[in-house]
Design a protein around this motif. Structure first.
Motif, PDB file in Angstrom:
ATOM      1  N   LEU A 187      40.908  33.663  45.734  1.00  0.00           N
ATOM      2  CA  LEU A 187      40.041  33.362  44.593  1.00  0.00           C
ATOM      3  C   LEU A 187      38.808  34.261  44.606  1.00  0.00           C
ATOM      4  O   LEU A 187      38.377  34.758  43.567  1.00  0.00           O
ATOM      5  N   GLU A 188      38.255  34.488  45.766  1.00  0.00           N
ATOM      6  CA  GLU A 188      37.079  35.367  45.873  1.00  0.00           C
ATOM      7  C   GLU A 188      37.440  36.788  45.435  1.00  0.00           C
ATOM      8  O   GLU A 188      36.664  37.456  44.729  1.00  0.00           O
ATOM      9  N   LEU A 189      38.634  37.264  45.853  1.00  0.00           N
ATOM     10  CA  LEU A 189      39.073  38.602  45.487  1.00  0.00           C
ATOM     11  C   LEU A 189      39.279  38.725  43.983  1.00  0.00           C
ATOM     12  O   LEU A 189      38.850  39.704  43.354  1.00  0.00           O
ATOM     13  N   ILE A 190      39.911  37.715  43.389  1.00  0.00           N
ATOM     14  CA  ILE A 190      40.159  37.735  41.947  1.00  0.00           C
ATOM     15  C   ILE A 190      38.853  37.699  41.171  1.00  0.00           C
ATOM     16  O   ILE A 190      38.682  38.420  40.181  1.00  0.00           O
ATOM     17  N   VAL A 198      35.331  47.572  40.399  1.00  0.00           N
ATOM     18  CA  VAL A 198      35.914  47.736  41.732  1.00  0.00           C
ATOM     19  C   VAL A 198      36.843  48.952  41.721  1.00  0.00           C
ATOM     20  O   VAL A 198      37.744  49.056  40.882  1.00  0.00           O
ATOM     21  N   THR A 199      36.622  49.879  42.642  1.00  0.00           N
ATOM     22  CA  THR A 199      37.489  51.058  42.726  1.00  0.00           C
ATOM     23  C   THR A 199      38.647  50.776  43.683  1.00  0.00           C
ATOM     24  O   THR A 199      38.595  49.839  44.498  1.00  0.00           O
ATOM     25  N   LEU A 200      39.684  51.615  43.576  1.00  0.00           N
ATOM     26  CA  LEU A 200      40.845  51.454  44.440  1.00  0.00           C
ATOM     27  C   LEU A 200      40.465  51.632  45.908  1.00  0.00           C
ATOM     28  O   LEU A 200      41.017  50.968  46.793  1.00  0.00           O
ATOM     29  N   ARG A 201      39.494  52.527  46.160  1.00  0.00           N
ATOM     30  CA  ARG A 201      39.048  52.747  47.530  1.00  0.00           C
ATOM     31  C   ARG A 201      38.442  51.494  48.139  1.00  0.00           C
ATOM     32  O   ARG A 201      38.520  51.280  49.360  1.00  0.00           O
ATOM     33  N   GLU A 202      37.830  50.679  47.294  1.00  0.00           N
ATOM     34  CA  GLU A 202      37.168  49.459  47.794  1.00  0.00           C
ATOM     35  C   GLU A 202      38.153  48.343  48.105  1.00  0.00           C
ATOM     36  O   GLU A 202      37.783  47.350  48.728  1.00  0.00           O
ATOM     37  N   LEU A 203      39.394  48.517  47.668  1.00  0.00           N
ATOM     38  CA  LEU A 203      40.417  47.511  47.958  1.00  0.00           C
ATOM     39  C   LEU A 203      41.138  47.878  49.249  1.00  0.00           C
ATOM     40  O   LEU A 203      41.589  49.010  49.427  1.00  0.00           O
ATOM     41  N   ASP A 205      44.232  47.368  52.176  1.00  0.00           N
ATOM     42  CA  ASP A 205      45.663  47.075  52.141  1.00  0.00           C
ATOM     43  C   ASP A 205      45.901  45.566  52.161  1.00  0.00           C
ATOM     44  O   ASP A 205      46.826  45.067  51.527  1.00  0.00           O
ATOM     45  N   ALA A 206      45.025  44.865  52.883  1.00  0.00           N
ATOM     46  CA  ALA A 206      45.148  43.404  52.960  1.00  0.00           C
ATOM     47  C   ALA A 206      44.871  42.768  51.603  1.00  0.00           C
ATOM     48  O   ALA A 206      45.524  41.782  51.220  1.00  0.00           O
ATOM     49  N   ASP A 207      43.903  43.314  50.846  1.00  0.00           N
ATOM     50  CA  ASP A 207      43.604  42.794  49.513  1.00  0.00           C
ATOM     51  C   ASP A 207      44.817  42.943  48.601  1.00  0.00           C
ATOM     52  O   ASP A 207      45.197  41.999  47.891  1.00  0.00           O
ATOM     53  N   ILE A 208      45.428  44.138  48.619  1.00  0.00           N
ATOM     54  CA  ILE A 208      46.581  44.394  47.755  1.00  0.00           C
ATOM     55  C   ILE A 208      47.759  43.526  48.174  1.00  0.00           C
ATOM     56  O   ILE A 208      48.481  42.969  47.331  1.00  0.00           O
ATOM     57  N   ALA A 209      47.973  43.370  49.469  1.00  0.00           N
ATOM     58  CA  ALA A 209      49.068  42.525  49.961  1.00  0.00           C
ATOM     59  C   ALA A 209      48.867  41.072  49.541  1.00  0.00           C
ATOM     60  O   ALA A 209      49.824  40.361  49.207  1.00  0.00           O
ATOM     61  N   LEU A 210      47.612  40.633  49.549  1.00  0.00           N
ATOM     62  CA  LEU A 210      47.298  39.264  49.157  1.00  0.00           C
ATOM     63  C   LEU A 210      47.616  39.036  47.676  1.00  0.00           C
ATOM     64  O   LEU A 210      48.191  38.009  47.297  1.00  0.00           O
ATOM     65  N   LEU A 211      47.272  40.005  46.853  1.00  0.00           N
ATOM     66  CA  LEU A 211      47.573  39.898  45.422  1.00  0.00           C
ATOM     67  C   LEU A 211      49.081  39.849  45.187  1.00  0.00           C
ATOM     68  O   LEU A 211      49.565  39.060  44.369  1.00  0.00           O
ATOM     69  N   ARG A 212      49.806  40.675  45.913  1.00  0.00           N
ATOM     70  CA  ARG A 212      51.257  40.714  45.735  1.00  0.00           C
ATOM     71  C   ARG A 212      51.923  39.444  46.263  1.00  0.00           C
ATOM     72  O   ARG A 212      52.907  38.970  45.697  1.00  0.00           O
ATOM     73  N   ALA A 213      51.381  38.896  47.316  1.00  0.00           N
ATOM     74  CA  ALA A 213      51.983  37.701  47.917  1.00  0.00           C
ATOM     75  C   ALA A 213      51.957  36.516  46.966  1.00  0.00           C
ATOM     76  O   ALA A 213      52.833  35.638  47.023  1.00  0.00           O
ATOM     77  N   GLN A 216      49.906  38.127  41.817  1.00  0.00           N
ATOM     78  CA  GLN A 216      48.725  38.413  41.009  1.00  0.00           C
ATOM     79  C   GLN A 216      48.573  39.900  40.703  1.00  0.00           C
ATOM     80  O   GLN A 216      47.756  40.280  39.859  1.00  0.00           O
ATOM     81  N   ASP A 217      49.376  40.729  41.366  1.00  0.00           N
ATOM     82  CA  ASP A 217      49.233  42.173  41.179  1.00  0.00           C
ATOM     83  C   ASP A 217      49.645  42.627  39.778  1.00  0.00           C
ATOM     84  O   ASP A 217      49.202  43.677  39.310  1.00  0.00           O
ATOM     85  N   ASN A 218      50.476  41.823  39.099  1.00  0.00           N
ATOM     86  CA  ASN A 218      50.916  42.234  37.758  1.00  0.00           C
ATOM     87  C   ASN A 218      49.859  41.993  36.690  1.00  0.00           C
ATOM     88  O   ASN A 218      50.047  42.370  35.534  1.00  0.00           O
ATOM     89  N   TRP A 219      48.726  41.381  37.081  1.00  0.00           N
ATOM     90  CA  TRP A 219      47.663  41.119  36.099  1.00  0.00           C
ATOM     91  C   TRP A 219      46.608  42.213  36.097  1.00  0.00           C
ATOM     92  O   TRP A 219      45.643  42.144  35.339  1.00  0.00           O
ATOM     93  N   TYR A 220      46.785  43.227  36.921  1.00  0.00           N
ATOM     94  CA  TYR A 220      45.770  44.274  37.017  1.00  0.00           C
ATOM     95  C   TYR A 220      46.401  45.651  36.827  1.00  0.00           C
ATOM     96  O   TYR A 220      47.528  45.908  37.276  1.00  0.00           O
ATOM     97  N   THR A 221      45.676  46.536  36.145  1.00  0.00           N
ATOM     98  CA  THR A 221      46.112  47.916  35.950  1.00  0.00           C
ATOM     99  C   THR A 221      45.129  48.857  36.632  1.00  0.00           C
ATOM    100  O   THR A 221      43.933  48.553  36.743  1.00  0.00           O
ATOM    101  N   VAL A 222      45.637  49.996  37.075  1.00  0.00           N
ATOM    102  CA  VAL A 222      44.801  50.993  37.725  1.00  0.00           C
ATOM    103  C   VAL A 222      44.669  52.189  36.807  1.00  0.00           C
ATOM    104  O   VAL A 222      45.661  52.749  36.353  1.00  0.00           O
ATOM    105  N   THR A 223      43.456  52.600  36.473  1.00  0.00           N
ATOM    106  CA  THR A 223      43.222  53.770  35.591  1.00  0.00           C
ATOM    107  C   THR A 223      42.305  54.766  36.298  1.00  0.00           C
ATOM    108  O   THR A 223      41.463  54.388  37.120  1.00  0.00           O
ATOM    109  N   ARG A 224      42.466  56.038  35.963  1.00  0.00           N
ATOM    110  CA  ARG A 224      41.640  57.101  36.550  1.00  0.00           C
ATOM    111  C   ARG A 224      40.323  57.210  35.770  1.00  0.00           C
ATOM    112  O   ARG A 224      40.306  57.175  34.540  1.00  0.00           O
ATOM    113  N   LYS A 225      39.207  57.267  36.476  1.00  0.00           N
ATOM    114  CA  LYS A 225      37.898  57.408  35.827  1.00  0.00           C
ATOM    115  C   LYS A 225      37.774  58.780  35.193  1.00  0.00           C
ATOM    116  O   LYS A 225      38.332  59.769  35.694  1.00  0.00           O
TER     117      LYS A 225
END
Length: 227
Positions: A187-190, A198-203, A205-213, A216-225
């Motif tokens: 919940l804190e991460l979301i 939040v940049t990709l660098r700030e996330l 591997d544990a954060d991304i794994a938590l979202l996928r577990a 929740q990963d399908n609710w976020y998109t990654v775009t280049r600045k």
């Protein structure tokens, strides 16, 4: 004018004055009684509101409160009215008995309601909201905050009880399929992601794994600045 005539006129005038005085007394008594009736009616209406709230609380929660004081107060006035209009003291005693009943029941209602409602809130873990989709998560958070506000109201009424129970049922329905083992960190991460910036660098591997577990990963998109 004869002495007899003067005496008769004097007696007639006294009778007239006495009649006027008695009529005024009757009017004063009528106004007094009406005023006392209004006072008792107001106290009775307030007592009935608290009694109905106690009945509703029992229906929705199973909690029981003693409302016998209501009938006792009404019976006290009724017993004093059998011989005609009761005196001032009877009206005052009935009003005070109703007001005392209303005050005591109001206090008991507030204490019992707060305890029950707080327990229902504590049964819900906000961390589980994290597994809902964004719209459902916002709705769940709103329902949760609404329940807390109603549980802490200084005065309990039927509308608050009904609204709280409705919010509670809706929230449980939303969480029906949500995992019960949702970690607080999700919940804190979301919340951090939803706040933006939040940049990709700030996330990690544990954060991304938590979202996928927790899907929740399908609710976020990654775009280049741009820069």
């Amino acid at each position: 004018m004869s002495n007899v005539t003067v005496l008769e006129k004097s007696q007639e005038l006294q009778n007239t004055v006495r009649s006027i005085a008695e009529s005024q007394k009757e009017r004063d008594d009528q106004e007094r009684v009406l005023r006392r009736i209004d006072e008792v009616r107001t106290a009775l209406q307030a007592a009935m509101v608290q009694q109905r709230t106690a009945v509703l609380l029992h229906e929705r929660t199973g909690l029981t409160l003693d409302v016998s004081g209501f009938d006792t107060a009404r019976a006290k006035l009724a017993s004093k009215s059998r011989g005609g209009l009761p005196g001032d003291r009877a009206f005052v005693d009935a009003r005070r008995a109703l007001e005392a009943f209303t005050s005591e029941l109001s206090t008991s209602l507030r204490q019992l309601w707060k305890s029950w409602a707080t327990a229902r809130i504590q049964e819900v873990s906000p961390a589980r909201f994290a597994t809902l989709n964004p719209d459902e998560r916002r709705e769940a958070s709103g329902l949760y905050d609404s329940m807390k506000a109603k549980a802490n109201r200084p005065k309990v009424d039927s509308a608050s009880i009904l609204a709280f129970c409705s919010d509670h049922d809706t929230l449980l329905a939303l969480l029906q399929h949500a995992p019960t083992d949702t970690p607080e960190g999700l919940l804190e991460l979301i919340n951090r992601l939803d706040a933006g910036g939040v940049t990709l660098r700030e996330l990690t591997d544990a954060d991304i794994a938590l979202l996928r577990a927790y899907d929740q990963d399908n609710w976020y998109t990654v775009t280049r600045k741009a820069n």
